[in-house]
Design a protein around this motif. Structure first.
Motif, PDB file in Angstrom:
ATOM      1  N   SER A   1       6.299   7.272  -5.980  1.00  0.00           N
ATOM      2  CA  SER A   1       4.921   7.300  -5.366  1.00  0.00           C
ATOM      3  C   SER A   1       4.990   7.067  -3.961  1.00  0.00           C
ATOM      4  O   SER A   1       3.908   6.992  -3.352  1.00  0.00           O
ATOM      5  N   PHE A   2       6.314   6.791  -3.496  1.00  0.00           N
ATOM      6  CA  PHE A   2       6.303   6.161  -2.035  1.00  0.00           C
ATOM      7  C   PHE A   2       5.844   7.063  -1.133  1.00  0.00           C
ATOM      8  O   PHE A   2       6.197   8.138  -0.867  1.00  0.00           O
ATOM      9  N   ASP A   3       5.205   6.431  -0.118  1.00  0.00           N
ATOM     10  CA  ASP A   3       4.489   7.190   1.092  1.00  0.00           C
ATOM     11  C   ASP A   3       4.338   6.402   2.126  1.00  0.00           C
ATOM     12  O   ASP A   3       3.695   5.427   2.093  1.00  0.00           O
TER      13      ASP A   3
ATOM     14  N   VAL B   1      11.320  -0.795  -2.863  1.00  0.00           N
ATOM     15  CA  VAL B   1      11.003  -0.063  -1.374  1.00  0.00           C
ATOM     16  C   VAL B   1      12.059  -0.216  -0.352  1.00  0.00           C
ATOM     17  O   VAL B   1      11.616  -0.603   0.964  1.00  0.00           O
ATOM     18  N   PRO B   2      13.263   0.379  -0.637  1.00  0.00           N
ATOM     19  CA  PRO B   2      14.186   0.246   0.328  1.00  0.00           C
ATOM     20  C   PRO B   2      13.947   1.002   1.707  1.00  0.00           C
ATOM     21  O   PRO B   2      14.646   0.749   2.734  1.00  0.00           O
TER      22      PRO B   2
ATOM     23  N   GLY C   1       0.661  -1.326   0.076  1.00  0.00           N
ATOM     24  CA  GLY C   1       0.100   0.122  -0.051  1.00  0.00           C
ATOM     25  C   GLY C   1       0.879   1.303  -0.103  1.00  0.00           C
ATOM     26  O   GLY C   1       0.270   2.367  -0.029  1.00  0.00           O
ATOM     27  N   CYS C   2       2.003   1.167   0.004  1.00  0.00           N
ATOM     28  CA  CYS C   2       3.115   2.358   0.337  1.00  0.00           C
ATOM     29  C   CYS C   2       3.696   2.944  -1.137  1.00  0.00           C
ATOM     30  O   CYS C   2       4.346   3.981  -0.973  1.00  0.00           O
ATOM     31  N   GLY C   3       3.344   2.119  -2.201  1.00  0.00           N
ATOM     32  CA  GLY C   3       3.806   2.940  -3.386  1.00  0.00           C
ATOM     33  C   GLY C   3       5.099   2.356  -3.660  1.00  0.00           C
ATOM     34  O   GLY C   3       5.642   1.466  -3.061  1.00  0.00           O
ATOM     35  N   VAL C   4       5.918   3.064  -4.619  1.00  0.00           N
ATOM     36  CA  VAL C   4       7.277   2.746  -4.891  1.00  0.00           C
ATOM     37  C   VAL C   4       8.334   3.766  -4.943  1.00  0.00           C
ATOM     38  O   VAL C   4       7.852   4.725  -5.070  1.00  0.00           O
ATOM     39  N   GLU C   5       9.382   3.208  -5.073  1.00  0.00           N
ATOM     40  CA  GLU C   5      10.768   4.348  -5.047  1.00  0.00           C
ATOM     41  C   GLU C   5      11.307   4.141  -6.275  1.00  0.00           C
ATOM     42  O   GLU C   5      12.260   3.132  -6.424  1.00  0.00           O
TER      43      GLU C   5
END
Length: 658
Positions: free
Chosen positions: A505-507, A541-542, A490-494
């Motif tokens: 879009s990472f959050d 997602v590091p 659910g947190c998006g990607v880096e």
């Protein structure tokens, strides 16, 4: 009440700031900020005056000292500021320079008198910095005399002092400490001085800047004998797509018909490079962070000239869209160093200029010169065209990927956006929610029966996932297993490529879980799946690893039965320790795959927070972690072979070789 308020607001209510208070109470108006940025800008104002002297041919070295107590000294070998009596103004010049905001020797520069191209045009710098200082000491050598002035919090103490100094070279030395009563922070870092002096060395060819840092005891020297030509070579290194191309010109013009004519001269150097892209603009030596007129000219001219070349040589595909400046900028290294006798800065901090004539003159010049360049340099023109088109098509592919990924990864996990075989938990409390990523459908069944459905959710991995270090983003996001996992997190990607920054879009606040737990079999296949999962998380997602959200669930290697008691050993040494403490008949069995375990055993060994063993995944050495991932799973085949040859014997007992 109203009439009382009105009676308090009289003609005497209007006041004006006078003297040093004009700066001390409103530093942001002059320096752009009352914080560290403003304090740094005050340094640049003093430095500017010394640079102007050197550029007019007076002195070829400027010395700067950064002291431990945050004071600063700048010394030049110019003509020395005129400080004696000025009959024209009926005042001493030192009063005008150090105590009047709009006074100086640069206001008639469009006539060529004193300073033709000046960095410090506005007459604010020296006085404003003096007003904003706890103290300032000025020592000026001129006409064989040493002139000294001392100021404290904007006020002169002791007047002008003089003594003979016939053999001392002319010049100006100013030492001051920014006032904490004016600025919220005066601890200007060494990096600021290093950056600003290097930039000034670039655009003032042959001028030497010597910086001494009292805090570290280090000395730094900056000088570019050939100015921006040498700088371009330094930036581009040996991987240039084209050679460095240098241009210069001088012209005259006006911003509007009713405005005075002024001089403009500029030089530029550029090249194309596959690895590096840099655009830097300087005007009258001031670094234009936001560009303004030169930036607009470059964007207009380069798009016009390269698009014209592509069309003229039929290099666009049928119905293909026109290039944008982004496609050019991705491979362009360019520096413009311009000077004008009239300059319109966007504001006092000089980060952008707005001169209409400068923009038009540069646009016309670049359009003409680029057309000539493409005709005279056919091979380089072909290279540039091919690279710009490659950049364009890469950008367009990234845009399609962005749209696709946003559709896949956004939205809630409802009936319209469901993930196959994902088993959610009941609680909405993020601090309790855990997600188990398990190996296969059989493990899903065992974990589903053995879990606490209140706070533990499960998603199975169907086979071995893609190696995310070897695959490009298009291939990664076409993989349903990976996109399902990202959707559940659910947190998006880096994303870390120049064409896909908007995919970033990472959050972290959108992460749906307090713990992400990797749960695979304790065998070679299980270890490989775990490594591939870690690789995926590491690349996409590091931050989850840095924020200590990722865990590995240890599965027991052995199940030891002694009478009615059952023990679990997670290593050979632990097995030996358990057996050493047992009496009577024992039965030892190698642990089965997760899918073959009973729900009670799954709960006790793997899912019960009181008895399970979780290994926190931490980037203790991020660089080492990255190197190992890329060595074992990346494109470095030779390095991997060497590593296996040297280290492989340690892991022979884990292989399937009989």
């Amino acid at each position: 009440m109203k009439s009382q308020q009105q009676s308090n607001y009289t003609n005497e209510s209007i006041t004006s700031l006078k003297g040093a208070d004009r700066v001390r109470l409103r530093p942001g108006v002059i320096f752009g900020s009352d914080g560290l940025d403003g304090c740094e800008h005050a340094v640049f104002e003093i430095l500017s005056n010394s640079i102007d002297e050197a550029r007019e041919g007076y002195g070829n070295k400027i010395e700067i000292v950064r002291y431990k107590d945050h004071s600063i000294m700048i010394k030049d070998y110019g003509r020395g500021i005129p400080v004696d009596y000025n009959s024209k103004e009926d005042r001493f010049n030192w009063e005008l320079v150090f105590c009047e905001l709009y006074a100086g020797g640069k206001y008639q520069n469009n006539t060529g008198e004193n300073y033709e191209f000046s960095l410090g045009l506005n007459g604010l710098g020296t006085c404003a910095t003096q007003y904003a200082s706890e103290y300032m000491d000025a020592v000026i050598y001129r006409d064989g005399i040493c002139h000294s002035l001392h100021f404290e919090k904007g006020e002169n103490i002791g007047g002008l002092m003089k003594e003979g100094a016939e053999k001392h070279p002319s010049g100006t030395q100013i030492k001051w400490r920014p006032d904490r009563d004016v600025f919220t922070d005066i601890n200007i870092p060494l990096s600021y001085f290093q950056d600003i002096l290097k930039k000034q060395a670039v655009v003032n060819a042959g001028l030497t800047f010597e910086l001494f840092d009292e805090e570290s005891g280090e000395k730094f020297v900056y000088c570019y004998e050939n100015g921006i030509k040498d700088y371009l070579l330094e930036l581009s290194g040996t991987d240039n797509l084209t050679d460095v191309y240098y241009l210069q010109t001088e012209t005259k013009g006006r911003d509007r018909e009713d405005k005075p004519e002024y001089k403009l001269k500029f030089e530029t150097a550029f090249c194309f490079n596959n690895q590096i892209n840099v655009l830097e603009y300087y005007h009258n030596s001031s670094f234009l962070e936001y560009g303004g007129s030169p930036d607009k000219a470059v964007k207009n001219a380069f798009v016009f000239a390269i698009d014209k070349y592509l069309k003229g040589n039929n290099l666009y595909k049928k119905d293909e869209k026109k290039i944008t400046f982004t496609d050019i900028e991705d491979s362009l290294i360019l520096v413009i160093n311009s000077f004008s006798t009239v300059t319109s800065y966007e504001n006092q901090t000089k980060k952008s200029i707005t001169n209409k004539f400068i923009q038009e003159a540069m646009t016309d010049f670049f359009r003409e010169q680029l057309e000539i360049y493409f005709i005279e340099n056919k091979i380089e023109a072909e290279k540039i065209a091919a690279q710009v088109l490659a950049n364009k098509r890469s950008r367009e592919t990234a845009e399609k990927t962005r749209i696709s990924i946003r559709k896949k990864l956004t939205g809630s996990l409802d009936m319209n956006n469901r993930v196959e075989k994902f088993v959610n938990c009941r609680t909405k409390d993020i601090n309790r929610r855990e997600i188990y990523i398990v190996e296969g459908d059989s493990a899903l069944g065992a974990c589903k029966l053995g879990r606490d459905a209140e706070f533990q959710a499960i998603i199975p991995i169907r086979g071995k996932i893609l190696n995310c270090l070897k695959a490009d983003y298009n291939k990664i996001f076409a993989n349903d297993i990976i996109t399902d996992l990202l959707k559940v997190l659910g947190c998006g990607v880096e994303i870390k490529t120049k064409h896909t920054s908007d995919l970033n879009s990472f959050d972290l606040s959108q992460l749906r879980w307090s713990k992400i737990i990797l749960c695979t079999d304790a065998d070679v296949d299980g270890f490989q799946i775990r490594t591939l999962l870690l690789t995926m998380l590491y690349r996409l997602v590091p931050t989850l690893i840095h924020e200590k959200k990722v865990y590995i669930a240890e599965s027991p290697l052995y199940e030891i039965t002694n009478g009615k008691q059952t023990y679990f050993a997670y290593s050979d040494s632990e097995k030996g320790e358990i057996l050493g403490n047992l009496k009577g008949k024992t039965k030892i069995s190698r642990s089965k795959g997760l899918g073959e375990n009973q729900p009670e055993m799954m709960w006790e060994t793997t899912m019960n927070p009181e008895t399970r063993r979780l290994v926190l995944v931490t980037p203790d050495d991020a660089r080492h972690t990255q190197e190992m991932f890329e060595l074992l799973l990346g494109e470095n085949l030779a390095g991997r072979k060497e590593f296996i040859a040297e280290e492989g014997y340690k892991y022979l007992d884990l292989t399937d070789i009989s």
